[in-house]
Design a protein around this motif. Structure first.
Motif, PDB file in Angstrom:
ATOM      1  N   ALA A 157      48.212-107.472  -9.434  1.00 32.20           N
ATOM      2  CA  ALA A 157      49.182-106.511  -9.962  1.00 32.20           C
ATOM      3  C   ALA A 157      50.595-106.824  -9.468  1.00 32.20           C
ATOM      4  O   ALA A 157      51.572-106.652 -10.210  1.00 32.20           O
ATOM      5  N   MET A 158      50.719-107.291  -8.252  1.00 31.12           N
ATOM      6  CA  MET A 158      52.035-107.656  -7.726  1.00 31.12           C
ATOM      7  C   MET A 158      52.612-108.842  -8.494  1.00 31.12           C
ATOM      8  O   MET A 158      53.792-108.836  -8.867  1.00 31.12           O
ATOM      9  N   ILE A 159      51.798-109.842  -8.739  1.00 29.85           N
ATOM     10  CA  ILE A 159      52.236-111.023  -9.492  1.00 29.85           C
ATOM     11  C   ILE A 159      52.589-110.626 -10.915  1.00 29.85           C
ATOM     12  O   ILE A 159      53.634-110.997 -11.449  1.00 29.85           O
ATOM     13  N   ARG A 160      51.730-109.829 -11.540  1.00 30.83           N
ATOM     14  CA  ARG A 160      51.981-109.364 -12.912  1.00 30.83           C
ATOM     15  C   ARG A 160      53.280-108.560 -12.973  1.00 30.83           C
ATOM     16  O   ARG A 160      54.093-108.735 -13.881  1.00 30.83           O
ATOM     17  N   GLY A 161      53.496-107.693 -12.014  1.00 30.76           N
ATOM     18  CA  GLY A 161      54.705-106.873 -12.004  1.00 30.76           C
ATOM     19  C   GLY A 161      55.976-107.701 -11.915  1.00 30.76           C
ATOM     20  O   GLY A 161      56.962-107.434 -12.606  1.00 30.76           O
ATOM     21  N   VAL A 162      55.956-108.724 -11.070  1.00 34.29           N
ATOM     22  CA  VAL A 162      57.119-109.610 -10.935  1.00 34.29           C
ATOM     23  C   VAL A 162      57.380-110.343 -12.255  1.00 34.29           C
ATOM     24  O   VAL A 162      58.528-110.442 -12.704  1.00 34.29           O
ATOM     25  N   LEU A 163      56.324-110.837 -12.879  1.00 39.10           N
ATOM     26  CA  LEU A 163      56.483-111.566 -14.133  1.00 39.10           C
ATOM     27  C   LEU A 163      56.943-110.640 -15.260  1.00 39.10           C
ATOM     28  O   LEU A 163      57.806-111.010 -16.061  1.00 39.10           O
ATOM     29  N   LYS A 164      56.396-109.425 -15.321  1.00 34.50           N
ATOM     30  CA  LYS A 164      56.806-108.467 -16.349  1.00 34.50           C
ATOM     31  C   LYS A 164      58.281-108.096 -16.189  1.00 34.50           C
ATOM     32  O   LYS A 164      59.005-107.973 -17.171  1.00 34.50           O
ATOM     33  N   ARG A 165      58.693-107.903 -14.956  1.00 35.88           N
ATOM     34  CA  ARG A 165      60.097-107.547 -14.696  1.00 35.88           C
ATOM     35  C   ARG A 165      61.016-108.646 -15.232  1.00 35.88           C
ATOM     36  O   ARG A 165      62.020-108.378 -15.877  1.00 35.88           O
ATOM     37  N   ALA A 166      60.678-109.882 -14.972  1.00 38.94           N
ATOM     38  CA  ALA A 166      61.519-110.994 -15.412  1.00 38.94           C
ATOM     39  C   ALA A 166      61.442-111.205 -16.918  1.00 38.94           C
ATOM     40  O   ALA A 166      62.438-111.549 -17.544  1.00 38.94           O
TER      41      ALA A 166
ATOM     42  N   ALA B  49      54.523-120.097 -10.348  1.00 35.46           N
ATOM     43  CA  ALA B  49      53.899-121.235  -9.658  1.00 35.46           C
ATOM     44  C   ALA B  49      52.482-120.892  -9.213  1.00 35.46           C
ATOM     45  O   ALA B  49      51.587-121.748  -9.263  1.00 35.46           O
ATOM     46  N   LEU B  50      52.248-119.657  -8.816  1.00 36.24           N
ATOM     47  CA  LEU B  50      50.901-119.237  -8.421  1.00 36.24           C
ATOM     48  C   LEU B  50      49.959-119.196  -9.615  1.00 36.24           C
ATOM     49  O   LEU B  50      48.782-119.551  -9.504  1.00 36.24           O
ATOM     50  N   VAL B  51      50.477-118.773 -10.754  1.00 35.23           N
ATOM     51  CA  VAL B  51      49.670-118.748 -11.977  1.00 35.23           C
ATOM     52  C   VAL B  51      49.318-120.174 -12.391  1.00 35.23           C
ATOM     53  O   VAL B  51      48.163-120.491 -12.686  1.00 35.23           O
ATOM     54  N   VAL B  52      50.291-121.049 -12.393  1.00 34.18           N
ATOM     55  CA  VAL B  52      50.076-122.459 -12.775  1.00 34.18           C
ATOM     56  C   VAL B  52      49.090-123.122 -11.828  1.00 34.18           C
ATOM     57  O   VAL B  52      48.260-123.931 -12.258  1.00 34.18           O
TER      58      VAL B  52
ATOM     59  N   LEU C 185      48.075-114.079 -17.899  1.00 34.03           N
ATOM     60  CA  LEU C 185      49.272-114.247 -17.070  1.00 34.03           C
ATOM     61  C   LEU C 185      50.002-115.551 -17.365  1.00 34.03           C
ATOM     62  O   LEU C 185      51.189-115.673 -17.075  1.00 34.03           O
ATOM     63  N   ARG C 186      49.309-116.504 -17.965  1.00 37.83           N
ATOM     64  CA  ARG C 186      49.957-117.793 -18.265  1.00 37.83           C
ATOM     65  C   ARG C 186      51.106-117.612 -19.241  1.00 37.83           C
ATOM     66  O   ARG C 186      52.205-118.132 -19.025  1.00 37.83           O
ATOM     67  N   MET C 187      50.878-116.892 -20.322  1.00 32.97           N
ATOM     68  CA  MET C 187      51.951-116.676 -21.300  1.00 32.97           C
ATOM     69  C   MET C 187      53.034-115.766 -20.739  1.00 32.97           C
ATOM     70  O   MET C 187      54.221-115.957 -21.019  1.00 32.97           O
ATOM     71  N   LEU C 188      52.645-114.809 -19.930  1.00 35.44           N
ATOM     72  CA  LEU C 188      53.634-113.952 -19.291  1.00 35.44           C
ATOM     73  C   LEU C 188      54.516-114.781 -18.352  1.00 35.44           C
ATOM     74  O   LEU C 188      55.733-114.578 -18.296  1.00 35.44           O
ATOM     75  N   ALA C 189      53.919-115.731 -17.652  1.00 40.41           N
ATOM     76  CA  ALA C 189      54.691-116.619 -16.776  1.00 40.41           C
ATOM     77  C   ALA C 189      55.673-117.459 -17.588  1.00 40.41           C
ATOM     78  O   ALA C 189      56.827-117.640 -17.192  1.00 40.41           O
TER      79      ALA C 189
END
Length: 108
Positions: free
Chosen positions: A31-40, A60-63, A89-93
């Motif tokens: 959720a923390m990773i998703r939140g950062v990516l969604k914000r950006a 980078a963590l998703v990749v 999360l890949r497309m979100l990244a």
């Protein structure tokens, strides 16, 4: 210190994000990773440097979990294990990184 190299965790903000992930419970890390990516990736008039730096680190963590991905090796990234991140999360990244390099970002 600011930024000391070109890696995704080689700046204060991203290194702090890695530390925050380590301090969080395993079930909170996705959720923390998703939140950062969604914000950006989300609509906004402006994307600040700190949000962009965290987004690059999160991407980078998703990749790193993609079968063809490279590990996100860094002394400053998270040292605790991450859960298996979902493929969405890949497309979100990608969307987040597109915004990081767009005209609405201080990083562009």
């Amino acid at each position: 210190m600011g930024t000391w190299d070109i890696g995704p965790f080689d700046n204060d903000t991203a290194a702090d994000f890695g530390g925050d992930l380590d301090e969080a419970a395993l079930e909170e890390r996705e959720a923390m990773i998703r939140g950062v990516l969604k914000r950006a990736a989300g609509p906004a008039d402006f994307l600040g440097v700190s949000d962009g730096e965290r987004a690059v680190a999160a991407a980078a963590l998703v990749v790193a979990q993609h079968p063809a991905g490279d590990p996100a090796c860094s002394s400053y990234g998270p040292s605790e294990p991450l859960p298996e991140l979902p493929a969405d999360l890949r497309m979100l990244a990608v969307d987040a990184l597109d915004q990081v390099v767009s005209d609405r970002s201080e990083l562009a």
